[in-house]
Design a protein around this motif. Structure first.
Motif, short mmCIF file in Angstrom:
data_model
loop_
_atom_site.label_atom_id
_atom_site.label_comp_id
_atom_site.label_asym_id
_atom_site.label_seq_id
_atom_site.Cartn_x
_atom_site.Cartn_y
_atom_site.Cartn_z
N ALA A 159 1.09 -1.33 -0.12
CA ALA A 159 0.05 -0.36 0.05
C ALA A 159 1.06 1.24 -0.37
O ALA A 159 1.75 1.28 -0.01
N ALA A 217 1.44 5.16 2.12
CA ALA A 217 0.99 6.11 3.31
C ALA A 217 1.68 7.58 2.89
O ALA A 217 2.68 7.76 2.25
N ILE A 234 4.29 1.06 1.56
CA ILE A 234 4.27 -0.15 3.09
C ILE A 234 3.96 -1.03 2.77
O ILE A 234 3.12 -1.46 1.33
N ALA A 278 0.78 -2.94 4.97
CA ALA A 278 -0.45 -2.31 5.60
C ALA A 278 -1.65 -4.03 5.72
O ALA A 278 -1.02 -4.62 4.56
N TYR A 279 -1.96 -3.82 6.84
CA TYR A 279 -2.84 -4.98 6.51
C TYR A 279 -4.57 -3.96 6.75
O TYR A 279 -4.31 -2.95 7.33
N GLY A 283 -5.53 -1.63 4.75
CA GLY A 283 -4.71 -0.99 3.32
C GLY A 283 -4.40 0.10 4.65
O GLY A 283 -4.18 1.57 4.69
N THR A 284 -4.49 -0.28 6.09
CA THR A 284 -4.09 0.93 6.77
C THR A 284 -2.64 0.00 7.66
O THR A 284 -2.17 -0.53 7.86
N SER A 285 -1.77 1.48 8.47
CA SER A 285 -1.15 1.40 9.02
C SER A 285 -1.08 1.33 10.35
O SER A 285 -0.74 3.27 9.29
N GLY A 294 -2.36 -1.63 11.96
CA GLY A 294 -3.62 -2.15 11.39
C GLY A 294 -5.21 -2.14 12.33
O GLY A 294 -5.14 -0.66 13.24
N GLY A 306 5.61 -1.92 8.14
CA GLY A 306 3.74 -1.63 8.13
C GLY A 306 3.33 -2.65 9.00
O GLY A 306 1.63 -1.67 9.41
N LEU A 307 3.43 -3.82 9.00
CA LEU A 307 2.55 -4.67 9.54
C LEU A 307 2.19 -5.17 11.54
O LEU A 307 3.23 -5.66 11.86
N GLY A 359 0.51 6.41 13.50
CA GLY A 359 0.52 6.34 12.49
C GLY A 359 1.09 8.21 12.45
O GLY A 359 1.26 8.62 10.91
#
Length: 506
Positions: free
Chosen positions: A87, A89, A99, A101-102, A104-106, A108, A190-191, A247
């Motif tokens: 993904a 960021a 990055i 990501a889980y 789509g976000t980090s 997660g 990021g995970l 984040g």
């Protein structure tokens, strides 16, 4: 020559040339099943290490972590899908950073479930060309659901993690990858995510709220990318240029005067030690890795080593600005570039003059914790570091009882239900946070320079810092059979050998 002198001399020799051993990719290491190696990679100079940090924006409103939606249609069941994939960021305006990501976000998405729930999470590994797993850090899950390195999920594959959350398991847990040889990189890219298990009857007043603060750290190159690990990172663990909270850098939180807030602090960094204090606010510790303490404990400061968590109630009784800041902590450092640990502002709280509504008091007792009984087995684990020059460069290892991790070797055979005394002896030149999979343990005592100290309170822990020159004694019990890991939670050290396997038998 003293060990530190040897290590420093070896490092100076290795780095004396203009193009030597400066940058190492984790996937270039081989031979981890015997002696972890660090071969020479010409073509990378020290420029990446000397680069000035990129400036990040500060002062935005604290963002709450997005909730992972429960897709189950009935009470007592939590079902969801968690996808790990590439993904982007935006940490700096106008610049996208690649990055992992889980969903789509980090960090997660925040997972919230309750004691007694059954959890079924479908993990989709969409990281191109890499195995991954989901390790449910600190959670009482069966060994075959633990996401250990021997149970990888191939790139492009799915698997369902399913487990029950027993009564008494409420606490602040987290999830992250644990694939062999790739854990450190997947986490710093990021995970990582928080998993809160809530009690059906929570003694902490609901008026305090419940806010997760997940600390990660970040290093950016001028082009917005995340540089690969350097040799310094492999020796000491990767420490970024910026500590982020959910984040963000130094986000803001608004509170009314007299308000109390429940905060769950997570150290999800690869290797950064966080010695924390709250200026202009009062901290009370109410919980540790494995949930609430027996009773609240007032604290002036706290130390969170990598992977540790703490639950606080913070009282904002004075109007003005309250800041969560870092204090200096010397955890040992090899080579140049020791990061600045002190004086970082992680969170700014604006406390208004207007008073808050009356807050209920914090209970004097939170829950009972039964001490683990007398151990039937005693074990001794000794941490050491090795470094030597060979024909291809510098060879380095982080060892337990003189051995590097081998996926094909069980280092300990234990019996489910037995209480054991583990003595963790750190003969290395830096601190090592120690983690055991599959259970929570109780720290019995610490010994350093001939002085023995008892812990200030009884707590359930799954990660404990073992300072250099220190011995930590703990009581532990595995309730379920299967393969479990134990390791240093400086993730680069884990990858360079400081990990072992316990075979728990019925």
């Amino acid at each position: 020559m003293h060990r530190r002198g040897f290590l420093m001399a070896g490092l100076a020799t290795a780095l004396s040339g203009s193009r030597a051993l400066a940058q190492m990719k984790m996937d270039s290491m081989s031979g981890m099943d015997s002696m972890p190696g660090m071969g020479s990679h010409a073509g990378h100079d020290m420029g990446a290490m000397a680069q000035a940090p990129v400036t990040l924006p500060e002062g935005e409103g604290l963002r709450q972590l997005p909730l992972l939606a429960n897709e189950a249609g009935r009470p007592g069941l939590f079902q969801a899908r968690l996808t790990a994939e590439a993904a982007t960021a935006r940490f700096v305006e106008g610049q996208d950073t690649p990055i992992l990501a889980y969903n789509g976000t980090s960090p997660g998405p925040l997972i919230v479930a309750y004691e007694g729930d059954r959890v079924e999470i479908t993990f989709a590994n969409r990281i191109a060309g890499e195995q991954s797993t989901v390790h449910w850090h600190g959670m009482p899950v069966p060994a075959d659901q633990d996401g250990n390195p021997m149970d990888p999920v191939a790139a492009g594959a799915d698997r369902v993690y399913a487990f029950e959350l027993p009564e008494g398991s409420a606490g602040s847990y987290w999830y992250h990858p644990h694939p062999h040889g790739r854990t450190a990189e997947q986490v710093y890219r990021g995970l990582a995510g928080a998993f809160v298990v809530k009690a059906k009857a929570d003694p902490i007043p609901a008026a305090y709220g419940d806010t997760v603060l997940m600390f990660t750290d970040l290093r950016l190159a001028a082009d917005g990318s995340m540089p690969d690990n350097t040799m310094t990172d492999l020796m000491n663990g990767r420490v970024g240029d910026h500590v982020l909270v959910n984040g963000q850098k130094n986000p803001k939180l608004a509170m009314a005067r007299g308000a109390k807030r429940r905060l769950r602090l997570y150290n999800a960094t690869n290797a950064r030690f966080l010695r924390l204090a709250f200026a202009n606010a009062a901290m009370t510790v109410i919980g540790s890795d494995g949930g609430l303490l027996e009773a609240p404990v007032v604290a002036e400061e706290i130390l969170l080593s990598p992977a540790e968590r703490v639950e606080l109630v913070v009282a904002f009784d004075r109007s003005g600005t309250a800041t969560l800041t870092t204090l200096d902590y010397d955890r040992g450092w090899m080579g140049p570039g020791r990061p600045t640990d002190a004086g970082l502002t992680l969170l700014t709280v604006d406390v208004s003059d207007a008073p808050a509504e009356a807050m209920p008091p914090l209970p004097e007792r939170l829950r009972p914790i039964a001490p683990l009984g007398a151990p039937t087995v005693s074990r001794r684990l000794v941490f050491t570091e090795t470094m030597a020059m060979n024909a291809t460069g510098m060879e380095m290892g982080f060892l337990i009882n003189g051995k590097a991790f081998d996926m094909g070797r069980a280092d300990i055979v234990a019996r489910a239900g037995d209480t054991e005394l583990w003595e963790i002896v750190n003969q290395a030149d830096m601190d090592h946070p120690f983690h055991i999979h599959g259970t929570q343990f109780q720290v019995v005592e610490r010994e350093r320079d001939g002085k023995v100290a008892k812990p200030p309170y009884l707590a359930w822990k799954d990660t404990v810092n073992v300072a250099r020159g220190e011995t930590v004694r703990l009581r532990t019990r595995q309730e379920r059979p299967g393969t479990r890991m134990y390791h240093c939670h400086i993730l680069e050290h884990e990858q360079l050998g400081m990990m072992g396997i316990v075979d728990v038998r019925a």
